[in-house]
Structures are given as structure tokens and as C-alpha cells.
Design a protein around this motif. Structure first.
Motif, PDB file in Angstrom:
ATOM      1  N   ASN A   1     -20.964  31.656  -2.312  1.00  0.00           N
ATOM      2  CA  ASN A   1     -20.708  32.728  -2.756  1.00  0.00           C
ATOM      3  C   ASN A   1     -21.056  32.176  -4.528  1.00  0.00           C
ATOM      4  OD1 ASN A   1     -20.918  35.016  -0.909  1.00  0.00           O
ATOM      5  ND2 ASN A   1     -18.555  34.842  -1.320  1.00  0.00           N
ATOM      6  N   LEU A   2     -21.163  32.665  -6.238  1.00  0.00           N
ATOM      7  CA  LEU A   2     -21.714  32.277  -6.919  1.00  0.00           C
ATOM      8  C   LEU A   2     -21.119  33.252  -8.447  1.00  0.00           C
ATOM      9  CD1 LEU A   2     -25.136  30.775  -6.771  1.00  0.00           C
ATOM     10  CD2 LEU A   2     -22.671  29.473  -6.337  1.00  0.00           C
ATOM     11  N   LEU A   3     -19.187  32.789  -8.430  1.00  0.00           N
ATOM     12  CA  LEU A   3     -18.937  33.402  -9.387  1.00  0.00           C
ATOM     13  C   LEU A   3     -18.520  32.830 -10.923  1.00  0.00           C
ATOM     14  CD1 LEU A   3     -15.328  34.303  -8.328  1.00  0.00           C
ATOM     15  CD2 LEU A   3     -16.793  33.517  -6.960  1.00  0.00           C
ATOM     16  N   GLY A   4     -18.373  33.130 -11.865  1.00  0.00           N
ATOM     17  CA  GLY A   4     -17.781  32.582 -13.271  1.00  0.00           C
ATOM     18  C   GLY A   4     -17.918  33.995 -14.504  1.00  0.00           C
ATOM     19  N   GLY A   5     -17.730  32.773 -15.110  1.00  0.00           N
ATOM     20  CA  GLY A   5     -17.677  33.494 -16.462  1.00  0.00           C
ATOM     21  C   GLY A   5     -18.466  32.633 -17.422  1.00  0.00           C
ATOM     22  N   THR A   6     -18.827  32.779 -18.556  1.00  0.00           N
ATOM     23  CA  THR A   6     -19.280  31.951 -19.984  1.00  0.00           C
ATOM     24  C   THR A   6     -19.282  32.298 -20.577  1.00  0.00           C
ATOM     25  OG1 THR A   6     -21.496  32.365 -19.499  1.00  0.00           O
ATOM     26  CG2 THR A   6     -21.373  30.985 -17.997  1.00  0.00           C
ATOM     27  N   ALA A   7     -18.999  31.891 -22.798  1.00  0.00           N
ATOM     28  CA  ALA A   7     -19.922  31.882 -23.649  1.00  0.00           C
ATOM     29  C   ALA A   7     -20.999  31.558 -23.863  1.00  0.00           C
ATOM     30  CB  ALA A   7     -18.531  31.448 -24.164  1.00  0.00           C
ATOM     31  N   LEU A   8     -22.115  32.818 -24.289  1.00  0.00           N
ATOM     32  CA  LEU A   8     -23.346  33.076 -24.631  1.00  0.00           C
ATOM     33  C   LEU A   8     -23.982  33.332 -25.637  1.00  0.00           C
ATOM     34  CD1 LEU A   8     -26.455  33.764 -22.751  1.00  0.00           C
ATOM     35  CD2 LEU A   8     -25.436  36.307 -22.851  1.00  0.00           C
ATOM     36  N   ALA A   9     -24.678  32.839 -25.662  1.00  0.00           N
ATOM     37  CA  ALA A   9     -25.866  32.618 -27.443  1.00  0.00           C
ATOM     38  C   ALA A   9     -27.512  32.419 -27.199  1.00  0.00           C
ATOM     39  CB  ALA A   9     -25.362  31.618 -27.893  1.00  0.00           C
ATOM     40  N   THR A  10     -27.389  34.052 -27.718  1.00  0.00           N
ATOM     41  CA  THR A  10     -29.161  33.984 -28.084  1.00  0.00           C
ATOM     42  C   THR A  10     -29.304  34.440 -28.868  1.00  0.00           C
ATOM     43  OG1 THR A  10     -28.747  36.853 -28.242  1.00  0.00           O
ATOM     44  CG2 THR A  10     -28.995  35.522 -26.014  1.00  0.00           C
ATOM     45  N   PHE A  11     -31.100  33.267 -28.616  1.00  0.00           N
ATOM     46  CA  PHE A  11     -31.431  33.774 -30.674  1.00  0.00           C
ATOM     47  C   PHE A  11     -32.370  34.494 -30.049  1.00  0.00           C
ATOM     48  CE2 PHE A  11     -34.644  32.703 -34.100  1.00  0.00           C
ATOM     49  CZ  PHE A  11     -33.322  32.420 -34.917  1.00  0.00           C
ATOM     50  N   SER A  12     -32.547  35.780 -30.995  1.00  0.00           N
ATOM     51  CA  SER A  12     -34.179  36.976 -30.664  1.00  0.00           C
ATOM     52  C   SER A  12     -35.194  36.389 -32.153  1.00  0.00           C
ATOM     53  CB  SER A  12     -33.201  38.424 -30.637  1.00  0.00           C
ATOM     54  OG  SER A  12     -34.344  39.047 -30.399  1.00  0.00           O
ATOM     55  N   PHE A  13     -36.151  36.792 -31.597  1.00  0.00           N
ATOM     56  CA  PHE A  13     -37.290  37.003 -32.054  1.00  0.00           C
ATOM     57  C   PHE A  13     -37.756  37.899 -32.998  1.00  0.00           C
ATOM     58  CE2 PHE A  13     -37.170  32.449 -30.521  1.00  0.00           C
ATOM     59  CZ  PHE A  13     -37.465  31.277 -31.182  1.00  0.00           C
ATOM     60  N   GLY A  14     -37.307  38.759 -32.635  1.00  0.00           N
ATOM     61  CA  GLY A  14     -38.328  40.065 -33.003  1.00  0.00           C
ATOM     62  C   GLY A  14     -37.328  40.855 -33.466  1.00  0.00           C
ATOM     63  N   ALA A  15     -37.453  42.174 -34.260  1.00  0.00           N
ATOM     64  CA  ALA A  15     -36.262  43.391 -34.915  1.00  0.00           C
ATOM     65  C   ALA A  15     -35.630  43.812 -33.943  1.00  0.00           C
ATOM     66  CB  ALA A  15     -36.997  44.304 -35.567  1.00  0.00           C
ATOM     67  N   PRO A  16     -34.497  44.327 -34.122  1.00  0.00           N
ATOM     68  CA  PRO A  16     -33.709  45.206 -32.594  1.00  0.00           C
ATOM     69  C   PRO A  16     -34.294  46.779 -32.261  1.00  0.00           C
ATOM     70  CG  PRO A  16     -32.149  44.377 -34.321  1.00  0.00           C
ATOM     71  CD  PRO A  16     -33.953  43.744 -34.942  1.00  0.00           C
ATOM     72  N   GLY A  17     -34.476  46.837 -30.964  1.00  0.00           N
ATOM     73  CA  GLY A  17     -34.950  47.947 -30.522  1.00  0.00           C
ATOM     74  C   GLY A  17     -36.416  47.420 -30.611  1.00  0.00           C
ATOM     75  N   ALA A  18     -37.300  46.535 -30.951  1.00  0.00           N
ATOM     76  CA  ALA A  18     -38.128  46.490 -30.281  1.00  0.00           C
ATOM     77  C   ALA A  18     -38.879  45.440 -29.741  1.00  0.00           C
ATOM     78  CB  ALA A  18     -39.699  45.440 -31.291  1.00  0.00           C
ATOM     79  N   LEU A  19     -39.999  45.528 -28.979  1.00  0.00           N
ATOM     80  CA  LEU A  19     -40.311  43.889 -28.119  1.00  0.00           C
ATOM     81  C   LEU A  19     -40.217  42.591 -28.663  1.00  0.00           C
ATOM     82  CD1 LEU A  19     -41.820  44.023 -25.001  1.00  0.00           C
ATOM     83  CD2 LEU A  19     -44.331  43.273 -26.370  1.00  0.00           C
ATOM     84  N   ALA A  20     -39.123  42.090 -27.989  1.00  0.00           N
ATOM     85  CA  ALA A  20     -39.162  40.850 -29.068  1.00  0.00           C
ATOM     86  C   ALA A  20     -38.249  39.470 -27.124  1.00  0.00           C
ATOM     87  CB  ALA A  20     -37.937  41.121 -29.802  1.00  0.00           C
ATOM     88  N   PRO A  21     -38.944  38.602 -27.843  1.00  0.00           N
ATOM     89  CA  PRO A  21     -38.590  37.196 -27.135  1.00  0.00           C
ATOM     90  C   PRO A  21     -37.482  36.847 -27.458  1.00  0.00           C
ATOM     91  CG  PRO A  21     -40.659  37.065 -28.377  1.00  0.00           C
ATOM     92  CD  PRO A  21     -39.998  38.278 -28.381  1.00  0.00           C
ATOM     93  N   PHE A  22     -37.091  36.041 -26.319  1.00  0.00           N
ATOM     94  CA  PHE A  22     -35.424  35.577 -26.697  1.00  0.00           C
ATOM     95  C   PHE A  22     -35.126  34.346 -25.753  1.00  0.00           C
ATOM     96  CE2 PHE A  22     -34.068  38.239 -23.120  1.00  0.00           C
ATOM     97  CZ  PHE A  22     -33.141  37.654 -23.366  1.00  0.00           C
TER      98      PHE A  22
END
Length: 186
Positions: free
Chosen positions: A90-111
Motif C-alpha cells: 500500500n502506498l499512502l502519503g501527502g505532498t505540497a504541490l505546485a503546478t504551472f499551467s500554459f493556458g487560460a483557466p477553463g480552457a484546454l491547457a497543458p501543465f
């Protein structure tokens, strides 16, 4: 180990409190997918490596500014059965996460994303219960994904590489593929 996990989560929540001028909203996300073990996790050297498994995840992200950056925290739980019947990790845990999106919110956007936290490698064996063990170790991960519109919500698919450090059986490394939904809040 508990102190480092607490510190990582505190950093995540400090990031969540950062002011944002963005039109994007904070979001809760949930998802599930596959985990493919690599390295020592796939082959323990004793013929009892972990096989393809599943993982569920949930978390929260808050945009920071207008540039596509978001920070948050996530938790996860997954199961990988082994070559020997009755053995699993079993793998379980918690992380602090950061994302960087290359598109507008609500649109098709890679990150892109990166994360750091703690992960438990919990080995269980029906044949050899004396080998049962749970180890909490530092964890990092990173990868890429795609957000897409999904009615009033947004969906996502993500693929990544995950590295847990220093278990008795070696490092817990794996590839993951997750699909899920972002639910706006606030």
C-alpha cells in the motif's frame, strides 16, 4: 519523519494563504489511475516484485498571481499486488504541490507539476506476516498533464514519475497515470 511531513504541509498551507489577483479559482481535485512500479519496487531481487496497481488522490490548489502558477496539497492511497499471492504494497502519503499551467483557466491547457512530501511504503504478506512493515520516507514527484473543460467543472489527465527514498527494499519508484476532475471553490 512526522516533523518533516508537518513542515511540508505547513509550507503548502502557507502557500495556500498567499493572495491571488488571478481570475482563476481555487479548486478541490479528485482522481484515480494506474501505478507502474519501476526499479527496486518492481523487482525486490527475491522474485516478489510489485505489479501494476491503482491509486486514488485528492487535494486542493490555489492560484498564485496571474501567471499560471498554483500551489496546494494532496493526499494519495494506492495498492500494488505482488508476484506472490497474498503479498501487496500500500502506498499512502501527502505532498505540497505546485503546478504551472500554459493556458487560460477553463480552457484546454497543458501543465507541469512538482511535489515534495512523505510517503508510506506499507508491505503486507499473507504467507510471511513477520515481514509486514510500514516505512514513512521522503517523497518527490513531477510530471505533465492536461486540463480540459468538462461542463461547469474541468477534467485533467496527468502522467508522472514518483520517487520515494530509502526503504529497506530500496527506493519506492513508480510511474503514474491519473485522470480526474477539478471542482472550483470560493
Amino acid at each position: 519523519m512526522k516533523r518533516l511531513l508537518g513542515a511540508a504541509l505547513a509550507v503548502a498551507f502557507v502557500g495556500l494563504a498567499a493572495p491571488s489577483d488571478s481570475l482563476a479559482q481555487a479548486a478541490v481535485f479528485i482522481g484515480a489511475g494506474a501505478v507502474s512500479p519501476t526499479g527496486d519496487f518492481k523487482d525486490f531481487g527475491l522474485g516478489d516484485g510489485a505489479n501494476l496497481g491503482w491509486m486514488a488522490t485528492a487535494g486542493v490548489q490555489v492560484p498564485v498571481g496571474d501567471g499560471g502558477l498554483a500551489v496546494g496539497a494532496r493526499g494519495f492511497y494506492g495498492v500494488n499486488k505482488h508476484d506472490t499471492d497474498g503479498d501487496k504494497t500500500n502506498l499512502l502519503g501527502g505532498t505540497a504541490l505546485a503546478t504551472f499551467s500554459f493556458g487560460a483557466p477553463g480552457a484546454l491547457a497543458p501543465f507541469l507539476y512538482g511535489e515534495v512530501g512523505y510517503q508510506a511504503h506499507q508491505y503486507k504478506s499473507e504467507s510471511f506476516p513477520s515481514f509486514d512493515d510500514t516505512e514513512w520516507k521522503p517523497f518527490v514527484g513531477g510530471g505533465a498533464g492536461l486540463n480540459f473543460p468538462l461542463g461547469g467543472l474541468s477534467g485533467f489527465v496527468v502522467a508522472g514519475y514518483n520517487q520515494g527514498f530509502g526503504s529497506d527494499t530500496g527506493n519506492t519508484t513508480y510511474l503514474s497515470g491519473i485522470a480526474g476532475v477539478n471542482i472550483p471553490i470560493g
